[in-house]
Motif scaffolding. Structure first.
Motif, PDB file in Angstrom:
ATOM      1  N   ALA A   1       5.255  39.757   2.534  1.00 33.43           N
ATOM      2  CA  ALA A   1       6.577  39.729   1.896  1.00 33.43           C
ATOM      3  C   ALA A   1       7.673  40.433   2.695  1.00 33.43           C
ATOM      4  O   ALA A   1       8.813  40.527   2.212  1.00 33.43           O
ATOM      5  CB  ALA A   1       6.484  40.356   0.502  1.00 33.43           C
ATOM      6  N   HIS A   2       7.362  40.919   3.905  1.00 29.47           N
ATOM      7  CA  HIS A   2       8.396  41.620   4.687  1.00 29.47           C
ATOM      8  C   HIS A   2       8.018  41.549   6.164  1.00 29.47           C
ATOM      9  O   HIS A   2       7.128  42.265   6.615  1.00 29.47           O
ATOM     10  CB  HIS A   2       8.496  43.085   4.224  1.00 29.47           C
ATOM     11  CG  HIS A   2       9.543  43.900   4.921  1.00 29.47           C
ATOM     12  ND1 HIS A   2      10.408  44.746   4.245  1.00 29.47           N
ATOM     13  CD2 HIS A   2       9.874  44.039   6.230  1.00 29.47           C
ATOM     14  CE1 HIS A   2      11.213  45.352   5.095  1.00 29.47           C
ATOM     15  NE2 HIS A   2      10.900  44.942   6.327  1.00 29.47           N
ATOM     16  N   THR A   3       8.703  40.666   6.915  1.00 27.80           N
ATOM     17  CA  THR A   3       8.501  40.638   8.369  1.00 27.80           C
ATOM     18  C   THR A   3       9.834  40.402   9.075  1.00 27.80           C
ATOM     19  O   THR A   3      10.763  39.840   8.504  1.00 27.80           O
ATOM     20  CB  THR A   3       7.516  39.529   8.836  1.00 27.80           C
ATOM     21  OG1 THR A   3       8.228  38.289   8.986  1.00 27.80           O
ATOM     22  CG2 THR A   3       6.333  39.354   7.895  1.00 27.80           C
ATOM     23  N   HIS A   4       9.844  40.844  10.332  1.00 31.19           N
ATOM     24  CA  HIS A   4      10.984  40.575  11.226  1.00 31.19           C
ATOM     25  C   HIS A   4      10.415  39.720  12.372  1.00 31.19           C
ATOM     26  O   HIS A   4      10.517  40.081  13.538  1.00 31.19           O
ATOM     27  CB  HIS A   4      11.549  41.871  11.789  1.00 31.19           C
ATOM     28  CG  HIS A   4      11.976  42.878  10.765  1.00 31.19           C
ATOM     29  ND1 HIS A   4      13.296  43.127  10.485  1.00 31.19           N
ATOM     30  CD2 HIS A   4      11.268  43.707   9.946  1.00 31.19           C
ATOM     31  CE1 HIS A   4      13.385  44.080   9.544  1.00 31.19           C
ATOM     32  NE2 HIS A   4      12.152  44.439   9.207  1.00 31.19           N
ATOM     33  N   ALA A   5       9.780  38.592  12.008  1.00 33.47           N
ATOM     34  CA  ALA A   5       8.909  37.909  12.970  1.00 33.47           C
ATOM     35  C   ALA A   5       9.630  37.032  13.996  1.00 33.47           C
ATOM     36  O   ALA A   5       8.982  36.515  14.896  1.00 33.47           O
ATOM     37  CB  ALA A   5       7.867  37.083  12.215  1.00 33.47           C
ATOM     38  N   VAL A   6      10.970  36.871  13.887  1.00 32.70           N
ATOM     39  CA  VAL A   6      11.668  36.069  14.915  1.00 32.70           C
ATOM     40  C   VAL A   6      12.207  36.992  15.993  1.00 32.70           C
ATOM     41  O   VAL A   6      13.385  37.345  15.989  1.00 32.70           O
ATOM     42  CB  VAL A   6      12.879  35.287  14.367  1.00 32.70           C
ATOM     43  CG1 VAL A   6      13.207  34.118  15.292  1.00 32.70           C
ATOM     44  CG2 VAL A   6      12.676  34.807  12.978  1.00 32.70           C
ATOM     45  N   TRP A   7      11.347  37.399  16.912  1.00 33.07           N
ATOM     46  CA  TRP A   7      11.840  38.247  17.987  1.00 33.07           C
ATOM     47  C   TRP A   7      11.190  37.863  19.310  1.00 33.07           C
ATOM     48  O   TRP A   7      10.133  37.234  19.330  1.00 33.07           O
ATOM     49  CB  TRP A   7      11.614  39.738  17.694  1.00 33.07           C
ATOM     50  CG  TRP A   7      10.173  40.153  17.514  1.00 33.07           C
ATOM     51  CD1 TRP A   7       9.458  40.122  16.358  1.00 33.07           C
ATOM     52  CD2 TRP A   7       9.294  40.670  18.522  1.00 33.07           C
ATOM     53  NE1 TRP A   7       8.177  40.587  16.583  1.00 33.07           N
ATOM     54  CE2 TRP A   7       8.053  40.932  17.911  1.00 33.07           C
ATOM     55  CE3 TRP A   7       9.443  40.949  19.884  1.00 33.07           C
ATOM     56  CZ2 TRP A   7       6.960  41.439  18.595  1.00 33.07           C
ATOM     57  CZ3 TRP A   7       8.360  41.469  20.574  1.00 33.07           C
ATOM     58  CH2 TRP A   7       7.130  41.709  19.931  1.00 33.07           C
ATOM     59  N   VAL A   8      11.855  38.224  20.386  1.00 31.78           N
ATOM     60  CA  VAL A   8      11.309  38.034  21.729  1.00 31.78           C
ATOM     61  C   VAL A   8      11.556  39.337  22.486  1.00 31.78           C
ATOM     62  O   VAL A   8      12.258  40.221  22.000  1.00 31.78           O
ATOM     63  CB  VAL A   8      12.006  36.857  22.463  1.00 31.78           C
ATOM     64  CG1 VAL A   8      11.624  35.522  21.854  1.00 31.78           C
ATOM     65  CG2 VAL A   8      13.524  37.030  22.449  1.00 31.78           C
ATOM     66  N   GLY A   9      10.993  39.436  23.683  1.00 27.57           N
ATOM     67  CA  GLY A   9      11.206  40.628  24.500  1.00 27.57           C
ATOM     68  C   GLY A   9      10.150  41.673  24.230  1.00 27.57           C
ATOM     69  O   GLY A   9       9.160  41.422  23.549  1.00 27.57           O
ATOM     70  N   SER A  10      10.377  42.867  24.793  1.00 27.43           N
ATOM     71  CA  SER A  10       9.398  43.938  24.670  1.00 27.43           C
ATOM     72  C   SER A  10      10.088  45.259  24.371  1.00 27.43           C
ATOM     73  O   SER A  10      11.150  45.547  24.924  1.00 27.43           O
ATOM     74  CB  SER A  10       8.615  44.077  25.987  1.00 27.43           C
ATOM     75  OG  SER A  10       7.940  45.316  26.016  1.00 27.43           O
ATOM     76  N   ARG A  11       9.486  46.042  23.512  1.00 23.91           N
ATOM     77  CA  ARG A  11       9.982  47.409  23.268  1.00 23.91           C
ATOM     78  C   ARG A  11       8.878  48.412  23.650  1.00 23.91           C
ATOM     79  O   ARG A  11       8.823  49.524  23.118  1.00 23.91           O
ATOM     80  CB  ARG A  11      10.394  47.563  21.800  1.00 23.91           C
ATOM     81  CG  ARG A  11      11.433  46.540  21.310  1.00 23.91           C
ATOM     82  CD  ARG A  11      12.786  47.118  21.036  1.00 23.91           C
ATOM     83  NE  ARG A  11      12.788  48.092  19.971  1.00 23.91           N
ATOM     84  CZ  ARG A  11      12.967  47.841  18.669  1.00 23.91           C
ATOM     85  NH1 ARG A  11      13.166  46.593  18.269  1.00 23.91           N
ATOM     86  NH2 ARG A  11      12.964  48.799  17.782  1.00 23.91           N
ATOM     87  N   GLY A  12       7.999  47.988  24.549  1.00 22.30           N
ATOM     88  CA  GLY A  12       6.861  48.828  24.923  1.00 22.30           C
ATOM     89  C   GLY A  12       7.279  50.138  25.568  1.00 22.30           C
ATOM     90  O   GLY A  12       6.702  51.195  25.311  1.00 22.30           O
ATOM     91  N   ARG A  13       8.304  50.057  26.412  1.00 22.61           N
ATOM     92  CA  ARG A  13       8.779  51.259  27.108  1.00 22.61           C
ATOM     93  C   ARG A  13       9.305  52.285  26.081  1.00 22.61           C
ATOM     94  O   ARG A  13       9.030  53.475  26.163  1.00 22.61           O
ATOM     95  CB  ARG A  13       9.889  50.845  28.090  1.00 22.61           C
ATOM     96  CG  ARG A  13      10.477  51.975  28.880  1.00 22.61           C
ATOM     97  CD  ARG A  13       9.539  52.452  29.982  1.00 22.61           C
ATOM     98  NE  ARG A  13       9.894  53.787  30.422  1.00 22.61           N
ATOM     99  CZ  ARG A  13       9.037  54.803  30.563  1.00 22.61           C
ATOM    100  NH1 ARG A  13       7.754  54.634  30.313  1.00 22.61           N
ATOM    101  NH2 ARG A  13       9.434  55.983  30.953  1.00 22.61           N
ATOM    102  N   GLU A  14      10.059  51.745  25.124  1.00 20.88           N
ATOM    103  CA  GLU A  14      10.630  52.601  24.068  1.00 20.88           C
ATOM    104  C   GLU A  14       9.514  53.279  23.259  1.00 20.88           C
ATOM    105  O   GLU A  14       9.592  54.452  22.910  1.00 20.88           O
ATOM    106  CB  GLU A  14      11.472  51.701  23.164  1.00 20.88           C
ATOM    107  CG  GLU A  14      12.112  52.370  22.003  1.00 20.88           C
ATOM    108  CD  GLU A  14      12.753  51.325  21.079  1.00 20.88           C
ATOM    109  OE1 GLU A  14      12.393  51.321  19.898  1.00 20.88           O
ATOM    110  OE2 GLU A  14      13.583  50.532  21.536  1.00 20.88           O
ATOM    111  N   TYR A  15       8.463  52.506  22.991  1.00 20.93           N
ATOM    112  CA  TYR A  15       7.337  53.074  22.229  1.00 20.93           C
ATOM    113  C   TYR A  15       6.720  54.235  23.016  1.00 20.93           C
ATOM    114  O   TYR A  15       6.450  55.308  22.465  1.00 20.93           O
ATOM    115  CB  TYR A  15       6.284  51.994  21.945  1.00 20.93           C
ATOM    116  CG  TYR A  15       5.149  52.503  21.089  1.00 20.93           C
ATOM    117  CD1 TYR A  15       5.292  52.583  19.711  1.00 20.93           C
ATOM    118  CD2 TYR A  15       3.955  52.937  21.659  1.00 20.93           C
ATOM    119  CE1 TYR A  15       4.271  53.079  18.923  1.00 20.93           C
ATOM    120  CE2 TYR A  15       2.924  53.437  20.874  1.00 20.93           C
ATOM    121  CZ  TYR A  15       3.084  53.496  19.501  1.00 20.93           C
ATOM    122  OH  TYR A  15       2.077  54.004  18.725  1.00 20.93           O
ATOM    123  N   ALA A  16       6.564  54.013  24.322  1.00 21.18           N
ATOM    124  CA  ALA A  16       5.980  55.077  25.153  1.00 21.18           C
ATOM    125  C   ALA A  16       6.877  56.316  25.121  1.00 21.18           C
ATOM    126  O   ALA A  16       6.385  57.455  25.019  1.00 21.18           O
ATOM    127  CB  ALA A  16       5.800  54.571  26.581  1.00 21.18           C
TER     128      ALA A  16
END
Ligand code: NIG
Ligand code: FE
Length: 415
Positions: free
Chosen positions: A76-91
């Protein structure tokens, strides 16, 4: 092999999630050794296998006596239309940087906005289709999908058009589109939150007229938008006949729960921070709380006040929050496992919250197995629903049916 043939599914255990079958001792309405018949996309009958075999002699028998069958999961809650990467930010965050601070310097949601703005409609559609395919393999038959990474009219619409393009695909989970223009401030708004709210209000007219959204969401929080900034947009959504779901209290209680209750929202989502008065207002107005335990896990936050919500009588829903920032997962089963492990929900609360409650929050008729209802269901390679809430991670569904047709797994060829 026709996918529209009548099926008689023998189960080791059938979990209906149907309130009409539930008792205090058996809140999931579950029974061992029942069978169900799927015909023309519906659940035609539930009962003893011998009886059903006589009534439906044409049915193909599926032997799932070693496993449990549940309604299809509803995210009931997703932001599933995305592309790209936020891996660096997570690190960086794992090394100590703060999520809200990263957002203030152009990372976070705005980083995904840049990637989404640069993506074409086919690219967005393809990324979403791939994600929905993986969600189906995890047992999900319906998914709410938000915009909110476009943040200008054209890009918000492009995200919603990607959802619409997949709305006709019967080989994927059903999709429910939500307009979340009031998610973050794009750079061109130059810090003017009121101005961005006014522009979202303008964009909403065309989005509603073109049938691109069923719901409107707004991020109401201390680093996002205030109640005063969100209210006009959500009120207009209601006037246009759209439903309301609101991100509330993820970092601070700024009155979002009271706003949701006042506007008769379908859901308030997150709720890590909510007061007793807010919880009471939600219960009184019948607003469901969509809990997002992957996001609070990823951000290292304390759980929402579950006991308070339960005592107030707020109905609990569990969702994935699938997004590249705070919930880097596509797995509703993972969210369910964390709802039990970190939030202390029972198995029954969790499963009902990811089926019946989630479907009801989206105005869908699924989420339960009931004669005459939609044949959205999962044959799990698991013996019991208690196995479902362990954080096993991998796809454990043998077969996933949406409207009686396989969207993941396979009907085994007759021996
Ligand atoms: O639900 N809270 C705001 N929106 C998302 C995060 C989106 C992102 O970081 O990209 C959420 O947690
Ligand atoms: Fe979210």
């Amino acid at each position: 092999m026709s996918t529209d043939e009548t099926l008689l599914i023998q189960t080791g255990r059938l979990v209906t999630c149907d309130s009409l079958q539930a008792t205090d001792e058996n809140p999931l309405g579950a029974s061992d050794d029942l069978a169900l018949v799927v015909k023309a996309g519906r659940v035609a009958a539930i009962g003893e296998v011998t009886n059903l075999a006589e009534r439906f002699p044409e049915a193909r028998v599926i032997d799932h006596r070693n496993g449990v069958v549940t309604p299809g999961l509803v995210d009931a809650h997703t932001h599933a239309v995305w592309v790209g990467s936020r891996g660096r930010e997570y690190a960086l965050r794992m090394a100590g940087a703060d999520y809200e601070q990263i957002s203030k310097v152009g990372g976070g949601i705005v980083a995904s906005m840049r990637a989404v703005r640069a993506a074409s409609l086919p690219e967005l559609t393809e990324a979403l289709a791939a994600r929905l395919t993986r969600m189906a393999a995890l047992g999900v038959t319906a998914v709410e999908v938000k915009s909110g990474y476009g943040l200008d009219e054209q890009s918000e619409r492009r995200q919603l058009e990607a959802v619409a393009r997949l709305g006709g695909r019967r080989d994927l989970p059903a999709v429910v589109p939500t307009f979340l223009g009031l998610h973050a401030l794009p750079p061109e708004a130059q810090g003017d939150r009121d101005g961005h709210g006014a522009r979202c209000l303008q964009w909403l007219e065309g989005i509603a007229a073109d049938g691109l959204a069923a719901y409107v969401d707004a991020y109401v929080d201390r680093s996002a938008f205030s109640v005063a900034q969100a209210r006009p947009l959500l009120q207009r959504a209601a006037q246009l006949g759209l439903g309301i779901r609101i991100h509330v209290g993820q970092f601070a209680d700024v009155g979002g729960a009271e706003l949701a209750a006042d506007l008769g929202a379908a859901s308030v989502d997150h709720l890590e921070n909510v007061s007793a008065a807010g919880a009471a207002a939600l219960a009184e107005a019948g607003v469901r709380a969509v809990l997002l335990p992957v996001a609070s896990f990823t951000l290292g936050q304390s759980p929402p006040p579950i006991a308070l919500l339960r005592e107030a009588g707020v109905e609990l829903v569990v969702a994935s929050d699938a997004n590249p920032g705070t919930a880097p997962t596509e797995s509703l089963p993972l969210a369910m496992a964390l709802a039990v492990r970190n939030y202390g929900l029972t198995v029954a609360e969790t499963l009902l919250g990811a089926t019946r409650g989630a479907a009801a929050s989206l105005g869908l008729s699924g989420g339960v197995l009931r004669e005459g209802g939609p044949a959205d269901l999962v044959l799990w390679n698991l013996p019991h629903e208690d196995d479902l809430i362990q954080p096993w991670g991998g796809p454990m569904a043998a077969l996933v049916l949406r409207d009686g047709r396989p969207i993941a797994g396979a009907l085994r060829a007759p021996a």
